[in-house]
Design an enzyme around this catalytic site. Structure first.
Site, PDB file in Angstrom:
ATOM      1  N   THR A   1       0.930  -0.977  -0.057  1.00  0.00           N
ATOM      2  CA  THR A   1      -0.158   0.168   0.036  1.00  0.00           C
ATOM      3  C   THR A   1       0.941   1.215  -0.071  1.00  0.00           C
ATOM      4  OG1 THR A   1      -1.857   1.360   1.172  1.00  0.00           O
ATOM      5  CG2 THR A   1      -0.307  -0.075   2.660  1.00  0.00           C
TER       6      THR A   1
ATOM      7  N   ASP B   1      -8.101  -2.867  -1.050  1.00  0.00           N
ATOM      8  CA  ASP B   1      -8.885  -2.012  -1.654  1.00  0.00           C
ATOM      9  C   ASP B   1     -10.316  -1.490  -1.186  1.00  0.00           C
ATOM     10  OD1 ASP B   1      -8.650  -0.072  -4.091  1.00  0.00           O
ATOM     11  OD2 ASP B   1     -10.210  -1.319  -4.811  1.00  0.00           O
TER      12      ASP B   1
ATOM     13  N   HIS C   1     -14.789  -0.772   8.610  1.00  0.00           N
ATOM     14  CA  HIS C   1     -14.671  -1.680   7.344  1.00  0.00           C
ATOM     15  C   HIS C   1     -13.283  -2.452   7.426  1.00  0.00           C
ATOM     16  CE1 HIS C   1     -13.021   2.213   6.335  1.00  0.00           C
ATOM     17  NE2 HIS C   1     -12.653   1.830   5.326  1.00  0.00           N
TER      18      HIS C   1
HETATM   19  P1  ITT Z   1      -3.580   1.874  -1.764  1.00  0.00           P
HETATM   20  O1  ITT Z   1      -2.192   2.445  -2.016  1.00  0.00           O
HETATM   21  O2  ITT Z   1      -3.550   0.961  -0.650  1.00  0.00           O
HETATM   22  O3  ITT Z   1      -4.561   1.659  -2.964  1.00  0.00           O
HETATM   23  P2  ITT Z   1      -5.432   4.439  -1.551  1.00  0.00           P
HETATM   24  O4  ITT Z   1      -5.361   5.479  -0.581  1.00  0.00           O
HETATM   25  O5  ITT Z   1      -5.044   4.530  -3.003  1.00  0.00           O
HETATM   26  O6  ITT Z   1      -4.113   3.332  -1.092  1.00  0.00           O
HETATM   27  P3  ITT Z   1      -7.884   2.948  -1.897  1.00  0.00           P
HETATM   28  O7  ITT Z   1      -7.600   2.785  -3.399  1.00  0.00           O
HETATM   29  O8  ITT Z   1      -8.273   1.705  -1.257  1.00  0.00           O
HETATM   30  O9  ITT Z   1      -6.616   3.486  -1.095  1.00  0.00           O
HETATM   31  O10 ITT Z   1      -9.016   4.047  -1.243  1.00  0.00           O
HETATM   32  C1  ITT Z   1      -9.772   4.698  -2.221  1.00  0.00           C
HETATM   33  C2  ITT Z   1     -10.249   5.931  -1.607  1.00  0.00           C
HETATM   34  O11 ITT Z   1     -10.981   5.799  -0.269  1.00  0.00           O
HETATM   35  C3  ITT Z   1      -8.889   6.705  -1.091  1.00  0.00           C
HETATM   36  O12 ITT Z   1      -8.635   8.135  -1.397  1.00  0.00           O
HETATM   37  C4  ITT Z   1      -9.106   6.655   0.490  1.00  0.00           C
HETATM   38  O13 ITT Z   1      -8.224   7.933   0.974  1.00  0.00           O
HETATM   39  C5  ITT Z   1     -10.290   6.513   0.767  1.00  0.00           C
HETATM   40  N1  ITT Z   1     -10.447   5.689   1.965  1.00  0.00           N
HETATM   41  C6  ITT Z   1     -10.045   4.244   1.827  1.00  0.00           C
HETATM   42  N2  ITT Z   1     -10.379   3.942   3.084  1.00  0.00           N
HETATM   43  C7  ITT Z   1     -10.576   5.092   4.007  1.00  0.00           C
HETATM   44  C8  ITT Z   1     -10.895   5.165   5.110  1.00  0.00           C
HETATM   45  O14 ITT Z   1     -10.753   4.068   6.280  1.00  0.00           O
HETATM   46  N3  ITT Z   1     -11.264   6.327   5.815  1.00  0.00           N
HETATM   47  C9  ITT Z   1     -11.320   7.319   4.804  1.00  0.00           C
HETATM   48  N4  ITT Z   1     -11.158   7.059   3.581  1.00  0.00           N
HETATM   49  C10 ITT Z   1     -10.831   5.936   3.055  1.00  0.00           C
END
Ligand code: ITT
Length: 185
Positions: A8, A66, A168
């Site tokens: 990540t 994700d 989640h």
């Molecule tokens: P990876 O490198 O793990 O992919 P990412 O920040 O791109 O990190 P995701 O694609 O899984 O992560 O997340 C999609 C979006 O949703 C991203 O803008 C995150 O900041 C947001 N998000 C995911 N989980 C969240 C949480 O627990 N609280 C707030 N925002 C969250």
């Protein structure tokens, strides 16, 4: 001690995972492999594709995750597009889309994909509502606008330990921890 990589680029996610997995005798290492996030409606498809991509490059056990925010009134938008929407219109933009809207229910979903002798998927959902204004400055992403059910606080007002209890990702990672702790090979 067994090494497991969490792939990540998101330090907030890594902090949450470290907290949940700290009871296991595992050395958790963050690694940022920029795996392609395919355009798919289902988080599981995105994760399985990411697992295949990383598995060709890494020989140790690893997991990736994700997640997305699904807003009922917006027909589950932004869902798999959560990252793009966070980076473009951001939390203020989402609040504007819901201006004067009473139905503010939403949920976060997390899909964790572990690769250890084959792929394994663990999922978690946190239901709640979108706040009327920005609340708190902790966490990351949508945390300051999401209030989980049974909580007076937004994720942005919680410590990592508190957020893990409601979130989640906390739920999905607890399942991962149970699996890793059960000694299944
Ligand atoms: P990876 O490198 O793990 O992919 P990412 O920040 O791109 O990190 P995701 O694609 O899984 O992560 O997340 C999609 C979006 O949703 C991203 O803008 C995150 O900041 C947001 N998000 C995911 N989980 C969240 C949480 O627990 N609280 C707030 N925002 C969250």
């Amino acid at each position: 001690m067994e090494k497991i990589y969490f792939i990540t680029g998101n330090k907030g996610k890594f902090k949450e995972a470290k907290e949940i997995l700290k009871h296991l005798s595992i050395k958790l290492i963050q690694m940022d492999i920029d795996y392609p996030e395919i355009q798919a409606k289902d988080l599981k498809e995105i994760v399985l594709f990411g697992i295949d991509f990383c598995n060709e490059r890494l020989k140790s056990p690893f997991f990736l995750e994700d997640s997305g925010l699904f807003i009922d009134k917006l027909n589950s938008f932004p869902g798999p597009y959560s990252r793009y929407i966070q980076e473009t219109i951001g939390n203020d933009g989402v609040l504007k889309l819901l201006l004067n809207e009473n139905n503010r229910s939403a949920y976060f979903k997390s899909t964790v994909g572990l690769y250890k002798n084959g792929p394994h998927i663990f999922e978690g959902i946190s239901r709640g509502t979108i706040s009327n204004e920005i609340r708190g400055n902790r966490g990351f992403g949508y945390d300051p606008i999401f209030i989980p059910e049974k909580s007076p606080k937004s994720f942005g007002e919680m410590t990592t330990i508190e957020k893990n209890k409601f979130s989640h990702r906390g739920k999905a990672l607890e399942k991962l921890a149970m699996y890793l702790g059960s000694g299944v090979e």
